[in-house]
Design a protein around this motif. Structure first.
Motif, PDB file in Angstrom:
ATOM      1  N   LEU A 134      21.458 -22.173 -26.997  1.00  0.00           N
ATOM      2  CA  LEU A 134      22.401 -22.860 -26.120  1.00  0.00           C
ATOM      3  C   LEU A 134      21.834 -23.013 -24.705  1.00  0.00           C
ATOM      4  O   LEU A 134      22.333 -23.814 -23.913  1.00  0.00           O
ATOM      5  CB  LEU A 134      23.733 -22.101 -26.065  1.00  0.00           C
ATOM      6  N   LEU A 135      20.787 -22.242 -24.397  1.00  0.00           N
ATOM      7  CA  LEU A 135      20.123 -22.400 -23.108  1.00  0.00           C
ATOM      8  C   LEU A 135      19.498 -23.782 -22.961  1.00  0.00           C
ATOM      9  O   LEU A 135      19.332 -24.278 -21.833  1.00  0.00           O
ATOM     10  CB  LEU A 135      19.040 -21.328 -22.934  1.00  0.00           C
ATOM     11  N   ILE A 136      19.149 -24.405 -24.085  1.00  0.00           N
ATOM     12  CA  ILE A 136      18.480 -25.708 -24.020  1.00  0.00           C
ATOM     13  C   ILE A 136      19.389 -26.778 -23.429  1.00  0.00           C
ATOM     14  O   ILE A 136      19.026 -27.412 -22.425  1.00  0.00           O
ATOM     15  CB  ILE A 136      17.941 -26.121 -25.410  1.00  0.00           C
ATOM     16  N   PRO A 137      20.599 -27.025 -23.988  1.00  0.00           N
ATOM     17  CA  PRO A 137      21.461 -28.025 -23.355  1.00  0.00           C
ATOM     18  C   PRO A 137      21.941 -27.605 -21.969  1.00  0.00           C
ATOM     19  O   PRO A 137      22.161 -28.458 -21.104  1.00  0.00           O
ATOM     20  CB  PRO A 137      22.644 -28.160 -24.332  1.00  0.00           C
ATOM     21  N   LEU A 138      22.076 -26.281 -21.746  1.00  0.00           N
ATOM     22  CA  LEU A 138      22.568 -25.808 -20.454  1.00  0.00           C
ATOM     23  C   LEU A 138      21.518 -25.959 -19.345  1.00  0.00           C
ATOM     24  O   LEU A 138      21.856 -26.278 -18.197  1.00  0.00           O
ATOM     25  CB  LEU A 138      22.995 -24.338 -20.556  1.00  0.00           C
ATOM     26  N   LEU A 139      20.265 -25.740 -19.696  1.00  0.00           N
ATOM     27  CA  LEU A 139      19.203 -25.726 -18.684  1.00  0.00           C
ATOM     28  C   LEU A 139      18.255 -26.918 -18.755  1.00  0.00           C
ATOM     29  O   LEU A 139      17.317 -27.003 -17.967  1.00  0.00           O
ATOM     30  CB  LEU A 139      18.380 -24.430 -18.808  1.00  0.00           C
ATOM     31  N   ASN A 140      18.505 -27.825 -19.688  1.00  0.00           N
ATOM     32  CA  ASN A 140      17.549 -28.911 -19.912  1.00  0.00           C
ATOM     33  C   ASN A 140      17.289 -29.748 -18.665  1.00  0.00           C
ATOM     34  O   ASN A 140      16.151 -30.128 -18.377  1.00  0.00           O
ATOM     35  CB  ASN A 140      18.035 -29.814 -21.052  1.00  0.00           C
ATOM     36  N   LYS A 141      18.334 -30.032 -17.908  1.00  0.00           N
ATOM     37  CA  LYS A 141      18.176 -30.849 -16.713  1.00  0.00           C
ATOM     38  C   LYS A 141      17.315 -30.134 -15.673  1.00  0.00           C
ATOM     39  O   LYS A 141      16.461 -30.749 -15.014  1.00  0.00           O
ATOM     40  CB  LYS A 141      19.540 -31.190 -16.110  1.00  0.00           C
ATOM     41  N   ILE A 142      17.526 -28.828 -15.520  1.00  0.00           N
ATOM     42  CA  ILE A 142      16.742 -28.042 -14.562  1.00  0.00           C
ATOM     43  C   ILE A 142      15.287 -27.986 -14.984  1.00  0.00           C
ATOM     44  O   ILE A 142      14.373 -28.206 -14.186  1.00  0.00           O
ATOM     45  CB  ILE A 142      17.321 -26.613 -14.438  1.00  0.00           C
ATOM     46  N   VAL A 143      15.055 -27.685 -16.276  1.00  0.00           N
ATOM     47  CA  VAL A 143      13.685 -27.577 -16.787  1.00  0.00           C
ATOM     48  C   VAL A 143      12.978 -28.923 -16.711  1.00  0.00           C
ATOM     49  O   VAL A 143      11.793 -29.012 -16.373  1.00  0.00           O
ATOM     50  CB  VAL A 143      13.692 -27.044 -18.239  1.00  0.00           C
ATOM     51  N   ARG A 144      13.708 -29.997 -16.985  1.00  0.00           N
ATOM     52  CA  ARG A 144      13.142 -31.345 -16.941  1.00  0.00           C
ATOM     53  C   ARG A 144      12.572 -31.670 -15.556  1.00  0.00           C
ATOM     54  O   ARG A 144      11.562 -32.363 -15.429  1.00  0.00           O
ATOM     55  CB  ARG A 144      14.225 -32.365 -17.306  1.00  0.00           C
ATOM     56  N   ASN A 145      13.207 -31.155 -14.517  1.00  0.00           N
ATOM     57  CA  ASN A 145      12.827 -31.498 -13.143  1.00  0.00           C
ATOM     58  C   ASN A 145      11.797 -30.557 -12.527  1.00  0.00           C
ATOM     59  O   ASN A 145      11.430 -30.712 -11.356  1.00  0.00           O
ATOM     60  CB  ASN A 145      14.076 -31.538 -12.249  1.00  0.00           C
ATOM     61  N   LEU A 146      11.346 -29.564 -13.301  1.00  0.00           N
ATOM     62  CA  LEU A 146      10.321 -28.659 -12.779  1.00  0.00           C
ATOM     63  C   LEU A 146       8.999 -29.400 -12.572  1.00  0.00           C
ATOM     64  O   LEU A 146       8.556 -30.145 -13.442  1.00  0.00           O
ATOM     65  CB  LEU A 146      10.107 -27.489 -13.730  1.00  0.00           C
ATOM     66  N   THR A 147       8.376 -29.185 -11.432  1.00  0.00           N
ATOM     67  CA  THR A 147       7.085 -29.810 -11.137  1.00  0.00           C
ATOM     68  C   THR A 147       5.950 -28.944 -11.679  1.00  0.00           C
ATOM     69  O   THR A 147       6.156 -27.774 -12.037  1.00  0.00           O
ATOM     70  CB  THR A 147       6.911 -29.991  -9.630  1.00  0.00           C
ATOM     71  N   ILE A 148       4.769 -29.495 -11.702  1.00  0.00           N
ATOM     72  CA  ILE A 148       3.596 -28.749 -12.162  1.00  0.00           C
ATOM     73  C   ILE A 148       3.396 -27.494 -11.320  1.00  0.00           C
ATOM     74  O   ILE A 148       3.134 -26.405 -11.844  1.00  0.00           O
ATOM     75  CB  ILE A 148       2.331 -29.631 -12.096  1.00  0.00           C
ATOM     76  N   ASN A 149       3.530 -27.620 -10.010  1.00  0.00           N
ATOM     77  CA  ASN A 149       3.341 -26.473  -9.112  1.00  0.00           C
ATOM     78  C   ASN A 149       4.342 -25.358  -9.412  1.00  0.00           C
ATOM     79  O   ASN A 149       3.996 -24.175  -9.413  1.00  0.00           O
ATOM     80  CB  ASN A 149       3.470 -26.912  -7.650  1.00  0.00           C
ATOM     81  N   LYS A 150       5.599 -25.732  -9.665  1.00  0.00           N
ATOM     82  CA  LYS A 150       6.616 -24.730  -9.987  1.00  0.00           C
ATOM     83  C   LYS A 150       6.320 -24.062 -11.325  1.00  0.00           C
ATOM     84  O   LYS A 150       6.541 -22.849 -11.489  1.00  0.00           O
ATOM     85  CB  LYS A 150       7.995 -25.379 -10.014  1.00  0.00           C
ATOM     86  N   LEU A 151       5.818 -24.835 -12.270  1.00  0.00           N
ATOM     87  CA  LEU A 151       5.464 -24.262 -13.574  1.00  0.00           C
ATOM     88  C   LEU A 151       4.320 -23.260 -13.448  1.00  0.00           C
ATOM     89  O   LEU A 151       4.323 -22.213 -14.108  1.00  0.00           O
ATOM     90  CB  LEU A 151       5.070 -25.378 -14.545  1.00  0.00           C
ATOM     91  N   VAL A 152       3.352 -23.563 -12.587  1.00  0.00           N
ATOM     92  CA  VAL A 152       2.235 -22.644 -12.347  1.00  0.00           C
ATOM     93  C   VAL A 152       2.754 -21.332 -11.767  1.00  0.00           C
ATOM     94  O   VAL A 152       2.359 -20.239 -12.197  1.00  0.00           O
ATOM     95  CB  VAL A 152       1.194 -23.271 -11.401  1.00  0.00           C
ATOM     96  N   ILE A 153       3.662 -21.437 -10.801  1.00  0.00           N
ATOM     97  CA  ILE A 153       4.232 -20.248 -10.170  1.00  0.00           C
ATOM     98  C   ILE A 153       5.008 -19.416 -11.189  1.00  0.00           C
ATOM     99  O   ILE A 153       4.857 -18.187 -11.257  1.00  0.00           O
ATOM    100  CB  ILE A 153       5.151 -20.648  -8.989  1.00  0.00           C
ATOM    101  N   ILE A 154       5.835 -20.075 -12.000  1.00  0.00           N
ATOM    102  CA  ILE A 154       6.620 -19.376 -13.025  1.00  0.00           C
ATOM    103  C   ILE A 154       5.710 -18.650 -14.002  1.00  0.00           C
ATOM    104  O   ILE A 154       5.936 -17.477 -14.356  1.00  0.00           O
ATOM    105  CB  ILE A 154       7.534 -20.363 -13.774  1.00  0.00           C
ATOM    106  N   LEU A 155       4.657 -19.334 -14.442  1.00  0.00           N
ATOM    107  CA  LEU A 155       3.732 -18.753 -15.417  1.00  0.00           C
ATOM    108  C   LEU A 155       3.018 -17.531 -14.840  1.00  0.00           C
ATOM    109  O   LEU A 155       2.929 -16.481 -15.498  1.00  0.00           O
ATOM    110  CB  LEU A 155       2.706 -19.806 -15.853  1.00  0.00           C
ATOM    111  N   ILE A 156       2.537 -17.636 -13.626  1.00  0.00           N
ATOM    112  CA  ILE A 156       1.811 -16.526 -13.002  1.00  0.00           C
ATOM    113  C   ILE A 156       2.737 -15.349 -12.718  1.00  0.00           C
ATOM    114  O   ILE A 156       2.398 -14.187 -12.994  1.00  0.00           O
ATOM    115  CB  ILE A 156       1.107 -16.995 -11.710  1.00  0.00           C
TER     116      ILE A 156
END
Length: 382
Positions: free
Chosen positions: A207-229
């Motif tokens: 259920l996190l997918i429909p709830l968070l899809n809009k937020i995850v969709r808008n993540l930039t490459i830089n934010k993804l790098v930060i999250i991963l690290i």
């Protein structure tokens, strides 16, 4: 003891050791066969301009081999005997109270037509591979080889699914639901989330997918790098005491494991094996940061894939707790799939090097160090 009896015992031991040695190579042979065949199918469909539906039909012999191998596994994982008992109708009522009524219905239906015990492993694996095919059909036929490679090597689902069979069945169904939601088919996607929940109630995490899809969709490459690290660093510092605060909010199965002391820190070797793909995810992020036009078409599913791997690292230090985020394992291969597909054209040397790297990792698991789920034990060698 008579000499002929001693000789008979020695002969039996020799035969047993021979069969064990041969069976330990089964996963390796299946791996190379699957890669070689999927590569031929990918090339054939590319050269003849055939779509992924044709590719899946041509790939069906491999699915059949997978079904035979996986369905025939014997005494693999800690839950094997429990499933054998369940598949014979034992203690099913407790799963009804947990909301896993579809799991109970499938078992009862099979029992009513005379299928019991080991036979039901084939039924559930058949369901798994059907939904895996429904996921694969969303990609290009020439990506089949890469999908098969990453599915077997990176997710480890192929080898691990017997030990957590209900969860992996829910994982395939829930991942398909996620694909539908990414395609804006929300109602149909929600329906399959409910179906996955009725197989394993922890699948409510989808259920996190429909709830968070809009937020995850808008993540930039830089934010993804930060999250991963950040997840990779924080994951190394977690200890079991941290999760004691969350027991009231966890599914009953997971809370029970924590309180009962079943959740332990993973061994260093197992942690390293999770981090071994970390450089590849960074390479994929760097690659698409320079090719933003290509990135727009795959952004949603790519972002979810990076997030799935990051969450996997966040709880890398634990055993049972990590299973919650294992529901997103299939998503985690998509960033690598898109990245490898891109560099297969423009950076062939790097492409071949990474392919060899991935093949070597799995080969070591099944040929050099075949233990637990990587050592093939089956009813065919009894």
């Amino acid at each position: 003891m008579p000499k002929d009896v001693l000789q008979y015992i020695k002969d039996v031991k020799k035969i047993t050791l021979y069969l064990e040695k041969q069976s330990s190579m089964v996963f390796g042979l299946n791996f190379y066969y699957s890669l070689f065949y999927s590569y031929l199918v990918s090339c054939y469909c590319r050269d003849n301009n055939y779509g992924v539906h044709t590719a899946l039909i041509l790939f069906s012999p491999v699915f059949i081999v997978w079904l035979i191998l996986c369905g025939g596994q014997y005494e693999v994982g800690t839950d094997y005997e429990s499933y054998i008992d369940l598949f014979s109708g034992g203690d099913l009522h407790r799963y009804i109270f947990k909301g896993e009524i579809l799991f109970v219905y499938i078992v009862n239906l099979c029992n009513n037509v005379g299928l019991r015990g080991q036979a039901l492993f084939y039924i559930f694996y058949f369901i798994n591979f059907i939904f895996l095919a429904l996921i694969i059909k969303r990609f290009k036929s020439r990506q089949l080889f890469l999908f098969v490679l990453l599915y077997i090597v990176v997710t480890s689902l192929f080898n691990n699914q017997l030990n957590i069979l209900r969860q992996t069945t829910a994982c395939y169904i829930g991942s398909y639901a996620g694909m539908l939601i990414f395609e804006n088919k929300r109602k149909k996607g929600f329906l399959f989330i409910v179906i996955s929940f009725m197989i394993h109630n922890a699948a409510i995490v989808y259920l996190l997918i429909p709830l968070l899809n809009k937020i995850v969709r808008n993540l930039t490459i830089n934010k993804l790098v930060i999250i991963l690290i950040v997840c990779s660093i924080v994951g190394m510092t977690f200890n079991i005491n941290f999760f004691l605060n969350f027991i009231p909010y966890l599914p009953a199965d997971y809370a029970w494991h924590i309180q009962g002391g079943a959740v332990e820190d993973r061994q260093n070797f197992l942690i390293i094996m999770k981090y071994i793909y970390f450089p590849l995810y960074l390479l994929s992020l760097y690659h698409f940061s320079k090719r933003k036009e290509n990135f727009k078409r795959i952004k949603v599913i790519f972002n979810w894939g990076i997030l799935a791997y990051a969450l996997r690292l966040l709880v890398v230090n634990f055993t049972v707790i990590s299973r919650i985020f294992d529901f997103f394992l299939i998503f985690s291969i998509f960033p690598l799939l898109f990245y490898l597909h891109n560099i297969s054209i423009m950076r062939k040397n790097l492409y071949y090097l990474i392919i060899a790297y991935l093949i070597a990792i799995y080969s070591a698991k099944v040929l050099l160090f075949p233990v637990r789920e990587y050592a093939y034990k089956s009813i065919y060698f009894l």
